[in-house]
Write an enzyme that holds these catalytic residues in place. Structure first.
Site, PDB file in Angstrom:
ATOM      1  N   SER A   1       0.826  -1.208   0.000  1.00  0.00           N
ATOM      2  CA  SER A   1       0.000   0.000   0.000  1.00  0.00           C
ATOM      3  C   SER A   1       0.859   1.257   0.000  1.00  0.00           C
ATOM      4  O   SER A   1       0.601   2.203  -0.754  1.00  0.00           O
ATOM      5  CB  SER A   1      -0.925  -0.007   1.227  1.00  0.00           C
ATOM      6  OG  SER A   1      -1.768   1.124   1.221  1.00  0.00           O
ATOM      7  N   ALA A   2       1.894   1.267   0.833  1.00  0.00           N
ATOM      8  CA  ALA A   2       2.789   2.427   0.884  1.00  0.00           C
ATOM      9  C   ALA A   2       3.520   2.609  -0.441  1.00  0.00           C
ATOM     10  O   ALA A   2       3.621   3.722  -0.966  1.00  0.00           O
ATOM     11  CB  ALA A   2       3.791   2.256   2.021  1.00  0.00           C
TER      12      ALA A   2
ATOM     13  N   TRP B   1       2.606   1.587  -3.373  1.00  0.00           N
ATOM     14  CA  TRP B   1       1.628   1.976  -4.395  1.00  0.00           C
ATOM     15  C   TRP B   1       1.348   3.473  -4.328  1.00  0.00           C
ATOM     16  O   TRP B   1       1.179   4.133  -5.354  1.00  0.00           O
ATOM     17  CB  TRP B   1       0.345   1.175  -4.184  1.00  0.00           C
ATOM     18  CG  TRP B   1      -0.804   1.513  -5.070  1.00  0.00           C
ATOM     19  CD1 TRP B   1      -0.968   1.200  -6.391  1.00  0.00           C
ATOM     20  CD2 TRP B   1      -1.994   2.226  -4.699  1.00  0.00           C
ATOM     21  NE1 TRP B   1      -2.173   1.664  -6.853  1.00  0.00           N
ATOM     22  CE2 TRP B   1      -2.818   2.297  -5.839  1.00  0.00           C
ATOM     23  CE3 TRP B   1      -2.441   2.795  -3.505  1.00  0.00           C
ATOM     24  CZ2 TRP B   1      -4.060   2.922  -5.821  1.00  0.00           C
ATOM     25  CZ3 TRP B   1      -3.684   3.427  -3.481  1.00  0.00           C
ATOM     26  CH2 TRP B   1      -4.475   3.485  -4.635  1.00  0.00           C
ATOM     27  N   HIS B   2       1.308   4.037  -3.127  1.00  0.00           N
ATOM     28  CA  HIS B   2       1.037   5.462  -2.977  1.00  0.00           C
ATOM     29  C   HIS B   2       2.189   6.329  -3.465  1.00  0.00           C
ATOM     30  O   HIS B   2       1.963   7.446  -3.962  1.00  0.00           O
ATOM     31  CB  HIS B   2       0.741   5.801  -1.510  1.00  0.00           C
ATOM     32  CG  HIS B   2      -0.672   5.519  -1.104  1.00  0.00           C
ATOM     33  ND1 HIS B   2      -1.059   4.314  -0.558  1.00  0.00           N
ATOM     34  CD2 HIS B   2      -1.800   6.275  -1.167  1.00  0.00           C
ATOM     35  CE1 HIS B   2      -2.356   4.346  -0.300  1.00  0.00           C
ATOM     36  NE2 HIS B   2      -2.833   5.518  -0.655  1.00  0.00           N
ATOM     37  N   GLY B   3       3.420   5.880  -3.309  1.00  0.00           N
ATOM     38  CA  GLY B   3       4.548   6.691  -3.752  1.00  0.00           C
ATOM     39  C   GLY B   3       5.810   6.395  -2.971  1.00  0.00           C
ATOM     40  O   GLY B   3       5.880   5.427  -2.198  1.00  0.00           O
TER      41      GLY B   3
END
Length: 507
Positions: free
Chosen positions: A360-361, A363-365
């Site tokens: 998730s992290a 994927w966010h950037g």
């Protein structure tokens, strides 16, 4: 066209890119009404409509010519890989391909220091990454024995590989192509052939396949989105997480800083409420999100939602809050990461949780703030789970009693702590850098770290065992008849029905 956007941007105090993005979301409303009028007997025309409108968004409006080519490259690459690699590694190959491409663009964004006010391809690419990796897993599930699949995998599996036009139509579904909602391929095909509307029978006669009431819900969503957008435009410049970095904020007393910061959190979230609610309404106009009929025969359109605002702002616990935020991303992480990294025959554990949070992290950037937020989020989730299994059973009302002061106090404290911890944990996500994240937290007295850290220490220093022993004593006293079934003077009227009624009226 750009002159008009520039004039609007100057009038509203926003960037030109932000005005263009919101304009695309609003234009999608009348276009959605056109889309649903294309008969299901002409699916090719529906696919072509999606592709054409999305191309117009990317090139003439947003001027993302190079970004569009990259977007198309990820789509075509996934189509070829999923068709030609038939082994169990195929979904992971697609995952590596599209996530690697996204990461490169995240890196470019960091190198050039692009802020939130600049719209480029990574936002749309994040949605596309969810679509393409989900499609890969759905295709893989379609090649597996049915007895090996769970309910979600059975419902979403792809057994007939799509044509290139069908896949492009799916990838470029125009209401969600820029900021979501993401949808799986099975949901898209049921929208195109209108089987989505045949899955649930109406209690009242319908004039056509598409149930009535779609526009009422969609334009109500648009109104809600515009209200939150107005809140953000009006108050965002003055109330945001970045004010924690200012000298004026530091001069206030700690209590005042914490209170103001909670309001800043609401205003920060309002831009997400605005964008996701606007896209939800446009998606509903195309027919997406139909979930059946209510008790009075009214059509329900809840399947395209990406947020549940009241559950976020008034959560009963942190789990409810997380489940109500970015709903489709949570589904993607659960079905395409959390379950998939768990060995067959075993239950998901800490390893699966860690990989999911890391994904998730990533994927966010690449900003440090994302990782700080998700690391703390993992610890908050851990403490919340321990509270639900250790503390909650001790305050549950006895049989025959609807509610008690202890249970109401537990619920109220859970709501208060959940929203305070959300705001504390979200600060690094918005200020992005490690230095600014630590500075913001220090000016809040590290309250989130103290709360979560105390919980971790308590539950790992014998607290869990102690609470379990109390539960056993409570159960034993109830069994022996020592615990009265008569409501005590501390019994209060249940709050849950009132809360549910408030949620219905707000929706």
């Amino acid at each position: 066209m750009d002159a008009l956007f520039s004039a609007l941007a100057n009038a509203l105090g926003a960037s030109v890119d932000q005005i263009k993005l919101i304009s695309c979301l609003l234009i999608a409303y009348p276009l959605g009404s056109l889309f649903i009028r294309i008969p299901s007997s002409q699916p090719g025309l529906k696919h072509a409509f999606n592709i054409f409108i999305s191309v117009c968004f990317f090139i003439p409006v947003l001027h993302l010519e190079w970004g569009f080519l990259q977007f198309l490259g990820s789509v075509l690459g996934t189509y070829v890989i999923a068709a030609n690699f038939r082994g169990s590694n195929m979904p992971w190959i697609v995952f590596t391909f599209v996530m690697g491409h996204l990461t490169i663009n995240h890196l470019i964004r960091v190198v050039y220091g692009l802020g939130y006010e600049t719209v480029e391809i990574t936002g749309a690419q994040m949605v596309l990454t969810m679509k393409l990796t989900t499609f890969a897993w759905n295709v893989y599930d379609g090649r597996r024995p049915q007895e090996d699949l769970d309910k979600w995998q059975l419902e979403k599996r792809v057994t007939k590989y799509p044509t290139l036009l069908e896949f492009l139509g799916y990838s470029f579904y125009f209401p969600g192509v820029l900021v979501g909602p993401y949808l799986d391929y099975a949901s898209y095909t049921s929208l195109i052939d209108e089987s989505l509307f045949k899955s649930v029978q109406s209690t009242t006669p319908m004039r056509r396949a598409v149930p009535d009431g779609r526009k009422r819900v969609a334009y109500h969503k648009m109104l809600i989105g515009l209200v939150f957008l107005g809140l953000f435009v009006a108050l965002g410049p003055s109330y945001n997480f970045a004010i924690a970095l200012t000298p004026q904020f530091a001069e206030q007393n700690l209590f005042h800083r914490i209170i103001v910061f909670q309001f800043c959190g609401f205003i920060e979230r309002s831009k997400y409420y605005a964008v996701w609610t606007l896209t939800e309404g446009a998606s509903i106009l195309t027919g997406l999100g139909f979930t059946g009929f209510g008790p009075s025969g009214e059509s329900l359109w809840e399947g395209a939602a990406n947020i549940k605002i009241l559950e976020i702002e008034l959560p009963s616990n942190f789990k409810v809050l997380l489940d109500s935020w970015n709903i489709n991303t949570n589904i993607w992480l659960r079905e395409c990461v959390y379950k998939r990294v768990t060995p067959k025959g075993k239950k998901p554990g800490f390893r699966s949780t860690l990989i999911t949070f890391a994904t998730s992290a990533f994927w966010h950037g690449l900003a440090a703030g994302y990782y700080i937020t998700f690391i703390l989020g993992g610890f908050i989730t851990y403490v919340g789970r321990k509270c639900r299994t250790g503390l909650r059973p001790l305050v549950m009302p006895p049989p025959g009693v609807q509610s008690t002061w202890a249970k109401c106090s537990y619920d109220l404290l859970g709501t208060l702590l959940s929203i305070m911890l959300l705001n504390f944990a979200s600060a690094p996500f918005m200020v992005l850098t490690y230095v600014d994240s630590m500075k913001a937290w220090s000016r809040l007295g590290w309250y989130g770290c103290w709360i979560v850290g105390s919980g971790v220490i308590f539950f790992n220093a014998g607290g869990s065992e102690y609470l379990q022993s109390l539960q056993k004593k409570q159960a034993s006293s109830t069994t022996d008849g020592k615990k009265t079934q008569t409501p005590s003077p501390y019994v209060v009227a249940p709050l849950e029905p009132a809360v549910e009624e408030l949620k219905k009226r707000m929706n």
